[in-house]
Design a protein around this motif. Structure first.
Motif, PDB file in Angstrom:
ATOM      1  N   GLY A  85       0.841  -1.196   0.000  1.00  0.00           N
ATOM      2  CA  GLY A  85       0.000   0.000   0.000  1.00  0.00           C
ATOM      3  C   GLY A  85       0.869   1.236   0.000  1.00  0.00           C
ATOM      4  N   PRO A  86       0.275   2.407  -0.184  1.00  0.00           N
ATOM      5  CA  PRO A  86       1.051   3.658  -0.149  1.00  0.00           C
ATOM      6  C   PRO A  86       1.794   3.781   1.173  1.00  0.00           C
ATOM      7  CG  PRO A  86      -1.206   4.046  -0.884  1.00  0.00           C
ATOM      8  CD  PRO A  86      -1.171   2.647  -0.383  1.00  0.00           C
ATOM      9  N   PHE A  87       3.035   4.233   1.106  1.00  0.00           N
ATOM     10  CA  PHE A  87       3.862   4.297   2.311  1.00  0.00           C
ATOM     11  C   PHE A  87       3.225   5.160   3.385  1.00  0.00           C
ATOM     12  CE2 PHE A  87       7.343   6.211   4.799  1.00  0.00           C
ATOM     13  CZ  PHE A  87       7.887   5.043   5.337  1.00  0.00           C
ATOM     14  N   LEU A  88       2.714   6.339   3.003  1.00  0.00           N
ATOM     15  CA  LEU A  88       2.111   7.224   3.989  1.00  0.00           C
ATOM     16  C   LEU A  88       0.871   6.600   4.615  1.00  0.00           C
ATOM     17  CD1 LEU A  88       2.174   9.928   5.417  1.00  0.00           C
ATOM     18  CD2 LEU A  88       0.871  10.913   3.521  1.00  0.00           C
ATOM     19  N   ALA A  89       0.107   5.833   3.827  1.00  0.00           N
ATOM     20  CA  ALA A  89      -1.089   5.185   4.370  1.00  0.00           C
ATOM     21  C   ALA A  89      -0.728   4.118   5.386  1.00  0.00           C
ATOM     22  CB  ALA A  89      -1.912   4.565   3.238  1.00  0.00           C
ATOM     23  N   ARG A  90       0.452   3.519   5.254  1.00  0.00           N
ATOM     24  CA  ARG A  90       0.894   2.507   6.223  1.00  0.00           C
ATOM     25  C   ARG A  90       1.269   3.154   7.551  1.00  0.00           C
ATOM     26  NH1 ARG A  90       2.935  -2.149   3.632  1.00  0.00           N
ATOM     27  NH2 ARG A  90       4.814  -2.211   4.906  1.00  0.00           N
ATOM     28  N   LEU A  91       1.595   4.432   7.493  1.00  0.00           N
ATOM     29  CA  LEU A  91       2.020   5.139   8.702  1.00  0.00           C
ATOM     30  C   LEU A  91       0.881   5.860   9.405  1.00  0.00           C
ATOM     31  CD1 LEU A  91       5.330   6.814   7.453  1.00  0.00           C
ATOM     32  CD2 LEU A  91       5.102   4.768   8.870  1.00  0.00           C
ATOM     33  N   SER A  92      -0.054   6.414   8.614  1.00  0.00           N
ATOM     34  CA  SER A  92      -1.036   7.322   9.192  1.00  0.00           C
ATOM     35  C   SER A  92      -2.289   7.394   8.321  1.00  0.00           C
ATOM     36  CB  SER A  92      -0.409   8.723   9.323  1.00  0.00           C
ATOM     37  OG  SER A  92      -1.370   9.707   9.581  1.00  0.00           O
ATOM     38  N   ASP A  93      -3.389   7.813   8.927  1.00  0.00           N
ATOM     39  CA  ASP A  93      -4.622   8.047   8.183  1.00  0.00           C
ATOM     40  C   ASP A  93      -4.610   9.397   7.464  1.00  0.00           C
ATOM     41  OD1 ASP A  93      -6.258   5.733   8.505  1.00  0.00           O
ATOM     42  OD2 ASP A  93      -6.506   6.255  10.614  1.00  0.00           O
ATOM     43  N   ILE A  94      -3.488  10.116   7.565  1.00  0.00           N
ATOM     44  CA  ILE A  94      -3.359  11.400   6.864  1.00  0.00           C
ATOM     45  C   ILE A  94      -3.538  11.194   5.362  1.00  0.00           C
ATOM     46  CG2 ILE A  94      -1.730  13.220   6.225  1.00  0.00           C
ATOM     47  CD1 ILE A  94      -0.636  13.107   9.046  1.00  0.00           C
ATOM     48  N   HIS A  95      -3.053  10.068   4.853  1.00  0.00           N
ATOM     49  CA  HIS A  95      -3.175   9.768   3.420  1.00  0.00           C
ATOM     50  C   HIS A  95      -4.635   9.825   2.982  1.00  0.00           C
ATOM     51  CE1 HIS A  95      -3.887   6.892   0.088  1.00  0.00           C
ATOM     52  NE2 HIS A  95      -2.754   7.363  -0.405  1.00  0.00           N
ATOM     53  N   ASN A  96      -5.488   9.064   3.675  1.00  0.00           N
ATOM     54  CA  ASN A  96      -6.908   9.050   3.318  1.00  0.00           C
ATOM     55  C   ASN A  96      -7.578  10.387   3.610  1.00  0.00           C
ATOM     56  OD1 ASN A  96      -6.503   6.418   2.618  1.00  0.00           O
ATOM     57  ND2 ASN A  96      -8.083   5.567   3.932  1.00  0.00           N
ATOM     58  N   GLY A  97      -7.189  11.007   4.732  1.00  0.00           N
ATOM     59  CA  GLY A  97      -7.787  12.268   5.111  1.00  0.00           C
ATOM     60  C   GLY A  97      -7.545  13.351   4.080  1.00  0.00           C
ATOM     61  N   TYR A  98      -6.343  13.379   3.538  1.00  0.00           N
ATOM     62  CA  TYR A  98      -5.998  14.402   2.533  1.00  0.00           C
ATOM     63  C   TYR A  98      -6.880  14.268   1.301  1.00  0.00           C
ATOM     64  CZ  TYR A  98      -3.380  16.726  -1.184  1.00  0.00           C
ATOM     65  OH  TYR A  98      -3.021  17.512  -2.254  1.00  0.00           O
ATOM     66  N   TYR A  99      -7.007  13.037   0.792  1.00  0.00           N
ATOM     67  CA  TYR A  99      -7.794  12.845  -0.423  1.00  0.00           C
ATOM     68  C   TYR A  99      -9.293  12.923  -0.145  1.00  0.00           C
ATOM     69  CZ  TYR A  99      -3.516  11.679  -2.838  1.00  0.00           C
ATOM     70  OH  TYR A  99      -2.268  11.759  -3.395  1.00  0.00           O
ATOM     71  N   ALA A 100      -9.697  12.607   1.068  1.00  0.00           N
ATOM     72  CA  ALA A 100     -11.105  12.779   1.433  1.00  0.00           C
ATOM     73  C   ALA A 100     -11.470  14.261   1.402  1.00  0.00           C
ATOM     74  CB  ALA A 100     -11.384  12.188   2.813  1.00  0.00           C
ATOM     75  N   MET A 101     -10.571  15.124   1.879  1.00  0.00           N
ATOM     76  CA  MET A 101     -10.813  16.566   1.842  1.00  0.00           C
ATOM     77  C   MET A 101     -10.911  17.069   0.397  1.00  0.00           C
ATOM     78  SD  MET A 101      -8.407  17.991   4.934  1.00  0.00           S
ATOM     79  CE  MET A 101      -8.784  19.686   4.489  1.00  0.00           C
ATOM     80  N   ARG A 102     -10.210  16.411  -0.504  1.00  0.00           N
ATOM     81  CA  ARG A 102     -10.247  16.788  -1.919  1.00  0.00           C
ATOM     82  C   ARG A 102     -11.395  16.121  -2.670  1.00  0.00           C
ATOM     83  NH1 ARG A 102      -5.496  19.016  -3.983  1.00  0.00           N
ATOM     84  NH2 ARG A 102      -5.898  18.056  -6.009  1.00  0.00           N
ATOM     85  N   LYS A 103     -12.195  15.322  -1.941  1.00  0.00           N
ATOM     86  CA  LYS A 103     -13.371  14.629  -2.500  1.00  0.00           C
ATOM     87  C   LYS A 103     -12.998  13.668  -3.620  1.00  0.00           C
ATOM     88  CE  LYS A 103     -16.098  18.801  -1.578  1.00  0.00           C
ATOM     89  NZ  LYS A 103     -16.978  19.850  -2.147  1.00  0.00           N
ATOM     90  N   SER A 104     -11.792  13.119  -3.546  1.00  0.00           N
ATOM     91  CA  SER A 104     -11.316  12.229  -4.610  1.00  0.00           C
ATOM     92  C   SER A 104     -10.745  10.921  -4.074  1.00  0.00           C
ATOM     93  CB  SER A 104     -10.249  12.945  -5.448  1.00  0.00           C
ATOM     94  OG  SER A 104      -9.128  13.298  -4.635  1.00  0.00           O
ATOM     95  N   LEU A 105     -11.147  10.526  -2.854  1.00  0.00           N
ATOM     96  CA  LEU A 105     -10.603   9.305  -2.273  1.00  0.00           C
ATOM     97  C   LEU A 105     -10.986   8.080  -3.098  1.00  0.00           C
ATOM     98  CD1 LEU A 105      -8.969   8.029  -0.035  1.00  0.00           C
ATOM     99  CD2 LEU A 105     -11.013   8.011   1.401  1.00  0.00           C
ATOM    100  N   HIS A 106     -12.162   8.103  -3.740  1.00  0.00           N
ATOM    101  CA  HIS A 106     -12.572   6.965  -4.573  1.00  0.00           C
ATOM    102  C   HIS A 106     -11.627   6.792  -5.763  1.00  0.00           C
ATOM    103  CE1 HIS A 106     -14.329  10.483  -6.409  1.00  0.00           C
ATOM    104  NE2 HIS A 106     -14.760   9.798  -7.466  1.00  0.00           N
ATOM    105  N   LEU A 107     -11.164   7.902  -6.334  1.00  0.00           N
ATOM    106  CA  LEU A 107     -10.242   7.837  -7.463  1.00  0.00           C
ATOM    107  C   LEU A 107      -8.888   7.294  -7.028  1.00  0.00           C
ATOM    108  CD1 LEU A 107     -11.046  11.320  -9.066  1.00  0.00           C
ATOM    109  CD2 LEU A 107     -11.968   9.100  -9.736  1.00  0.00           C
ATOM    110  N   VAL A 108      -8.430   7.754  -5.874  1.00  0.00           N
ATOM    111  CA  VAL A 108      -7.137   7.308  -5.352  1.00  0.00           C
ATOM    112  C   VAL A 108      -7.194   5.836  -4.956  1.00  0.00           C
ATOM    113  CG1 VAL A 108      -5.476   7.635  -3.480  1.00  0.00           C
ATOM    114  CG2 VAL A 108      -6.482   9.609  -4.613  1.00  0.00           C
ATOM    115  N   SER A 109      -8.335   5.417  -4.404  1.00  0.00           N
ATOM    116  CA  SER A 109      -8.477   4.009  -4.020  1.00  0.00           C
ATOM    117  C   SER A 109      -8.324   3.104  -5.242  1.00  0.00           C
ATOM    118  CB  SER A 109      -9.840   3.774  -3.359  1.00  0.00           C
ATOM    119  OG  SER A 109      -9.950   4.510  -2.160  1.00  0.00           O
ATOM    120  N   ARG A 110      -8.976   3.473  -6.341  1.00  0.00           N
ATOM    121  CA  ARG A 110      -8.848   2.674  -7.559  1.00  0.00           C
ATOM    122  C   ARG A 110      -7.411   2.697  -8.067  1.00  0.00           C
ATOM    123  NH1 ARG A 110      -8.576   3.349 -13.005  1.00  0.00           N
ATOM    124  NH2 ARG A 110      -9.357   1.582 -14.236  1.00  0.00           N
TER     125      ARG A 110
END
Length: 364
Positions: free
Chosen positions: A40-65
Motif C-alpha cells: 500500500g502507499p507508504f504514507l497510508a501505512r504510517l497514518s490516516d493522513i493519506h486518506n484524510g488528505y484525499y477525502a478533503m479533496r473529494k477524490s478518495l474513490h479515485l485514489v483508491s482505484r
C-alpha cells in the motif's frame, strides 16, 4: 528564579517524550504491525493522513482505484485498514454476521445516543429501524438524482444508446398514461440496463463503507482467504470495484448492453457479483425497489415527451473531466463524482425539445 527557567526544561522533556513515542509508533506500524506484509502507499501505512488528505479533496474513490492498480487486490489503506477489490470480499464483508459497521460512523452522529439507519451499528437496532423505514418507504425513496444525472449525461453523448432506449420506450407505451409501475415498465429491459449501467459507472456511494470484526467473535474472521486481526478496518471501495476491468470490460465506457442476454451469461454473473450500487446483505439499501421504479418512471416519461441534447459550447462539457488533468479526472467523457460519502456532481446541462407526435397521440 525566572519562570521560563522552569518551563523550558519541562517543555523540552515533554517534546522529547512525544517525539520518541511518535518514532516508536511509526516503527511499530512499519516493522511489527499485524498488517505489515500488505502492500500500500507508504504514507497510508504510517497514518490516516493519506486518506484524510484525499477525502478533503473529494477524490478518495479515485485514489483508491489507482492504489489498487499499483498494489493489487488487497491493500493496506491506513495503519489498521485493509481495502479489498474482489466480489468474494464484497460478499464476505457486507453479508457477514461477524462484522459490524466501523466506529468511524460515530463521527456522523449529530445527537449523542441518537442513531439513524446510516449510523446505527448494532444489528438488532438496525433491523428495528429498517422495519420502520420499510413501512414509510413509499413516501421516502432512495435518492436517485446522481444516477439519473449520470444516465442523462451518458445518453446525451451516446447516440446509439439514446436511440435504442427512446425506441424501446416509445414503442412499449401507446400513451403516457400507460407509463406506470407494472409489467409494461418492467418489460423495458434496455431501460433497466441503462439504469444499472449508470449506477455502475456513477455509484450513489462511490467510497468505502468500512466495517470491523464484531467484538464477540468466537471464530477467526476470514475475508477472501485473508485472516483479519481484531481491530482491523475492512472494506471494498465501490467505485474501484465497479471500474475493475477484470469484472467490467472497458469499465469507463457506458455500455448498457453488457447487462443484457447478448452478453455471455458467465460474464453477466461475474458483473452481478461485483455490482454493489445499493450495497449487499442485510444492510443493503431499504429503498432499492423504489429507486429503480422512480428512475424508470422519470426516464420513461422524459423520453416519451421530449428529445434532448447537450447544451452547446463549454456548458455542454460540464459534468465531464478535463483533458490533461493529473488527478484522475482527465476523461472528458466520464461523469465526475465527488466523494462526500454520497457522490456529489455537477451537470449535465441539456436542451430539451418537446416531441410533437407524443402530444398528438395524447389528444387522440
Amino acid at each position: 528564579m525566572d519562570i521560563s527557567d522552569v518551563i523550558a526544561p519541562d517543555f523540552l522533556y515533554v517534546s522529547l517524550l512525544v517525539a520518541l513515542y511518535g518514532i516508536l509508533l511509526l516503527s511499530y506500524r512499519i516493522l511489527l504491525h499485524p498488517l505489515k506484509a500488505y502492500p500500500g502507499p507508504f504514507l497510508a501505512r504510517l497514518s490516516d493522513i493519506h486518506n484524510g488528505y484525499y477525502a478533503m479533496r473529494k477524490s478518495l474513490h479515485l485514489v483508491s482505484r489507482s492504489d489498487h492498480q499499483k498494489y493489487g487486490k488487497v491493500i493496506r489503506h491506513g495503519p489498521n485498514k485493509l481495502l479489498f477489490n474482489t466480489p468474494k470480499a464484497l460478499h464476505d464483508i457486507y453479508n457477514n454476521d461477524m462484522v459490524v459497521k466501523s466506529y468511524v460512523y460515530s463521527v456522523f452522529i449529530q445527537t449523542p445516543g441518537v442513531h439513524s439507519l446510516f449510523t446505527v451499528v448494532d444489528k438488532q437496532h438496525h433491523t428495528a429501524k429498517r422495519r420502520i423505514v420499510g413501512q414509510v418507504i413509499n413516501d421516502r425513496a432512495f435518492s436517485t438524482s446522481g444516477a439519473l444525472s449520470a444516465l442523462f449525461f451518458y445518453l446525451s453523448q451516446s447516440p446509439s444508446c439514446y436511440e435504442r432506449l427512446a425506441t424501446e420506450i416509445r414503442s412499449a407505451f401507446a400513451t403516457s398514461h400507460e407509463i406506470r409501475g407494472g409489467p409494461k415498465l418492467a418489460g423495458c429491459q434496455y431501460l433497466r440496463a441503462c439504469i444499472d449501467e449508470a449506477l455502475r459507472i456513477a455509484p450513489p456511494v462511490p467510497g468505502t463503507m468500512w466495517r470491523e470484526p464484531a467484538a464477540n467473535n468466537s471464530k477467526p474472521l476470514i475475508i477472501d482467504g485473508h485472516y483479519i486481526p481484531p481491530g482491523t478496518q475492512i472494506g471494498v471501495n465501490i467505485y474501484a470495484i465497479h471500474h475493475n476491468p477484470e469484472y467490467f470490460q472497458d469499465p469507463f465506457t457506458f455500455k448498457p448492453e453488457r447487462w443484457l442476454s447478448e452478453t455471455p451469461e458467465a460474464q453477466r454473473k461475474s458483473m452481478q457479483d461485483a455490482f454493489s450500487a445499493f450495497s449487499v446483505g442485510y444492510r443493503g439499501c431499504a429503498g432499492k425497489a423504489m429507486a429503480y421504479l422512480e428512475s424508470s418512471l422519470v426516464v420513461a416519461k422524459t423520453l416519451w415527451y421530449f428529445d434532448f441534447e447537450r447544451a452547446p459550447g463549454k456548458l455542454g462539457e460540464v459534468g465531464g473531466g478535463r483533458p490533461g488533468s493529473h488527478n484522475g479526472r482527465s476523461r472528458l467523457d466520464e461523469f465526475q463524482l465527488y466523494d462526500i460519502i454520497s457522490g456529489a456532481h455537477d451537470g449535465p446541462f441539456l436542451i430539451f425539445t418537446s416531441r410533437g407526435d407524443s402530444s398528438a397521440s395524447e389528444r387522440r
